[in-house]
Scaffold this motif. Structure first.
Motif, short mmCIF file in Angstrom:
data_model
loop_
_atom_site.label_atom_id
_atom_site.label_comp_id
_atom_site.label_asym_id
_atom_site.label_seq_id
_atom_site.Cartn_x
_atom_site.Cartn_y
_atom_site.Cartn_z
N HIS A 118 0.83 -1.21 0.00
CA HIS A 118 0.00 0.00 0.00
C HIS A 118 0.86 1.26 0.00
CE1 HIS A 118 -4.10 -1.59 0.38
NE2 HIS A 118 -3.58 -2.56 1.12
N PHE A 119 1.94 1.22 -0.76
CA PHE A 119 2.86 2.36 -0.76
C PHE A 119 2.28 3.55 -1.50
CE2 PHE A 119 6.38 4.63 -2.96
CZ PHE A 119 6.93 5.23 -1.84
N PHE A 120 1.71 3.34 -2.67
CA PHE A 120 1.28 4.45 -3.52
C PHE A 120 -0.09 5.01 -3.13
CE2 PHE A 120 4.29 2.05 -6.14
CZ PHE A 120 5.18 3.07 -6.45
N ASP A 121 -0.75 4.42 -2.13
CA ASP A 121 -2.03 4.97 -1.70
C ASP A 121 -2.05 5.36 -0.22
OD1 ASP A 121 -1.90 2.36 -0.84
OD2 ASP A 121 -3.96 1.84 -1.38
N ARG A 122 -1.22 4.68 0.63
CA ARG A 122 -1.28 4.97 2.06
C ARG A 122 0.07 5.35 2.66
NH1 ARG A 122 -4.63 -0.39 4.06
NH2 ARG A 122 -6.39 -0.23 2.60
N ASN A 123 1.17 4.90 2.08
CA ASN A 123 2.48 5.08 2.71
C ASN A 123 3.47 5.85 1.84
OD1 ASN A 123 1.97 3.42 5.15
ND2 ASN A 123 1.78 1.75 3.66
N TYR A 124 2.96 6.62 0.91
CA TYR A 124 3.84 7.29 -0.06
C TYR A 124 4.80 8.26 0.61
CZ TYR A 124 5.21 9.28 -4.56
OH TYR A 124 5.92 9.69 -5.66
N GLU A 125 4.38 8.87 1.71
CA GLU A 125 5.22 9.85 2.39
C GLU A 125 6.46 9.21 3.02
OE1 GLU A 125 2.64 7.99 5.35
OE2 GLU A 125 2.29 8.87 3.36
N LYS A 126 6.48 7.89 3.14
CA LYS A 126 7.63 7.20 3.75
C LYS A 126 8.81 7.10 2.78
CE LYS A 126 4.88 4.51 7.02
NZ LYS A 126 4.51 3.18 7.53
N GLY A 127 8.58 7.34 1.51
CA GLY A 127 9.68 7.42 0.56
C GLY A 127 10.04 6.11 -0.11
N LEU A 128 10.76 6.23 -1.24
CA LEU A 128 11.12 5.07 -2.04
C LEU A 128 12.11 4.15 -1.35
CD1 LEU A 128 11.39 6.60 -5.64
CD2 LEU A 128 9.64 5.03 -4.79
N ASP A 129 12.95 4.71 -0.50
CA ASP A 129 13.90 3.86 0.22
C ASP A 129 13.16 2.90 1.14
OD1 ASP A 129 16.08 5.00 -1.01
OD2 ASP A 129 16.44 6.46 0.58
N TRP A 130 12.15 3.39 1.80
CA TRP A 130 11.31 2.53 2.65
C TRP A 130 10.63 1.45 1.81
CZ3 TRP A 130 6.02 1.55 2.56
CH2 TRP A 130 5.49 0.90 3.68
N TYR A 131 10.12 1.87 0.66
CA TYR A 131 9.42 0.94 -0.24
C TYR A 131 10.38 -0.13 -0.75
CZ TYR A 131 6.43 -0.36 -4.25
OH TYR A 131 5.66 -1.04 -5.17
N ARG A 132 11.58 0.28 -1.18
CA ARG A 132 12.57 -0.68 -1.68
C ARG A 132 12.96 -1.68 -0.59
NH1 ARG A 132 16.18 2.63 -2.77
NH2 ARG A 132 15.98 2.92 -5.02
N ASP A 133 13.05 -1.21 0.62
CA ASP A 133 13.47 -2.09 1.71
C ASP A 133 12.44 -3.19 1.98
OD1 ASP A 133 15.54 -2.56 3.71
OD2 ASP A 133 13.96 -2.14 5.18
N LEU A 134 11.20 -2.99 1.57
CA LEU A 134 10.17 -4.02 1.73
C LEU A 134 10.34 -5.16 0.73
CD1 LEU A 134 6.92 -1.89 2.15
CD2 LEU A 134 8.31 -2.90 3.95
N MET A 135 11.03 -4.88 -0.36
CA MET A 135 11.14 -5.86 -1.44
C MET A 135 12.10 -6.99 -1.07
SD MET A 135 9.07 -4.67 -3.66
CE MET A 135 8.07 -3.54 -2.68
N PRO A 136 11.83 -8.19 -1.59
CA PRO A 136 12.77 -9.29 -1.37
C PRO A 136 14.02 -9.10 -2.22
CG PRO A 136 11.02 -9.97 -2.86
CD PRO A 136 10.66 -8.60 -2.39
#
Length: 416
Positions: free
Chosen positions: A185-203
């Protein structure tokens, strides 16, 4: 005379032995300090050459990385401190410790540890990296299993209750697909956390593998297309669609299981049932207006970067739909009909159990719920409401999902 004789014996035997031992000691000490002074230039190329069978690596390029590799292969070998490197006259204790470390390192060269053997097995993968790669880059991008966390190259963006979980689980069987289990839910709820946060979720992925995630709510989120486009203009998008009427009932069933006190489906679907006014603001119905949402995505992405999966065909012919998805992602067709079996209890296909598991991989209790009985007249009116939007959706995608056939079957059954 006796004095001269004893003096000759003393000078001819004892001094020579002492001189020999003293000279030998000095030579060994000099050799030892010479080796220690050349420690940095000798140690790591030797270790790297041993592991890579002759590959030349210089100190300027990957000094820190090679040092970490060596320490991982020799747990008992500790790093010299700066004081140890620069001290010109080490104490006896320091000499003993240094000598012990050297012995342990040499022993490691002769008998590699289990860690070194494991490291050698990954050597071909590591050789693909450029020699000029810096240690900071490796620490930033590489994980302990030598993979790399990347932003997704493909996202399942919708739709809710369309079959996205079934598709994702089938894709995860493919060895070249790595996907997040939970919805970020990065692009609808957690976008303010940034791409680094998003990348860190990835395997972590290796070269040739695809990173994926699925969040069905993206498809109906107004700002999601622009945000995803700003992250990756060439990303591949997958949308699983289903007859909007059946999807709405499934959506309602899920909500009902969590909130039994909510009104009936018939009450929520209409603003005024007597006048036949559909309440399109109700999220369960609004999601099914696929053409409306697709229009927003087409402002940022061409159809060539989108793939539409039929939720109905994913049930009756999962292998056929999976073949199309694998083609779209540029993957070899590995997931085939041999991976599925039909679960009569749930009413949809399940993945056959892996060799290392005692149970099949079937979707959980939240999937395959029994739908409540809905007034056929309400279903007929909803089909009529969705029909123009479905026609528009068929034209936009160039695919006919034949949802009107279900409408005809409902009409015939209501007339009988």
């Amino acid at each position: 005379m006796a004095f001269w004789s004893s003096t000759s014996v003393f000078t001819s035997k004892v001094p020579r032995k002492i001189l020999f031992m003293f000279t030998l000691s000095l030579s060994v000490t000099y050799l030892f300090y010479s080796l220690m002074s050349c420690y940095n230039s000798l140690q790591f190329p030797l270790q790297e050459n041993y592991l890579f069978q002759g590959r030349l690596v210089t100190e300027d390029t990957t000094f820190v990385t090679l040092r970490e590799k060596l320490y991982s292969a020799s747990p008992g070998f500790t790093e010299f401190t700066q004081a140890e490197r620069t001290t010109s006259a080490p104490t006896a204790r320091e000499q003993d410790e240094a000598e012990q470390r050297t012995v342990e390192w040499i022993r490691t060269q002769a008998s590699p540890t289990k860690s070194a053997a494991a490291f050698r097995s990954t050597a071909p993968e590591r050789e693909r990296q450029e020699v000029s790669t810096t240690d900071s880059e490796l620490r930033m991008n590489c994980t302990s299993d030598y993979g790399e966390k990347k932003l997704p190259q493909a996202i399942i963006i919708g739709v809710k209750k369309g079959g996205t979980r079934a598709l994702l689980e089938a894709l995860r069987v493919h060895p070249d697909v790595r996907a997040v289990g939970n919805e970020p839910h990065f692009f609808d709820r957690n976008y303010e956390k940034g791409l680094d946060w998003y990348r860190d979720l990835m395997p972590s992925t290796l070269e040739g593998q695809i990173t994926m995630e699925k969040t069905p709510s993206y498809f109906v989120t107004n700002h999601a297309p622009k945000r995803i486009h700003s992250m990756a203009k060439d990303i591949k998008l997958i949308i699983v669609v289903r007859n909007p009427v059946t999807r709405a009932i499934s959506d309602y069933t899920q909500t009902l299981s969590k909130k039994p006190e909510i009104p009936t489906f018939e009450v929520l679907a209409f603003k005024n049932r007597t006048l036949g006014l559909i309440d399109a603001s109700w999220s369960a119905l609004r999601i099914g207006i696929y053409a409306l949402h697709l229009e927003s995505w087409m402002q940022y992405f061409p159809l060539s970067q989108m793939h539409f999966v039929s939720g109905e065909r994913l049930i009756v012919d999962p292998a056929g739909e999976m073949a199309k998805v694998q083609d779209f992602l540029g993957l070899k067709r590995i997931v085939t009909d041999k991976h599925f079996y039909f679960n009569k209890t749930k009413g949809f296909p399940c993945l056959k159990k892996p060799e290392d598991s005692s149970t099949p991989r079937c979707l959980g209790k939240s999937k395959g719920r029994t739908h409540p009985k809905i007034d056929p007249d309400v279903i007929r009116r909803l089909h009529k409401f969705y029909k123009p939007f479905n026609m528009m959706f068929y034209q936009m995608t160039g695919q006919n999902f034949e949802w009107e056939l279900e409408e005809d079957s409902v009409s015939r059954s209501s007339q009988d």
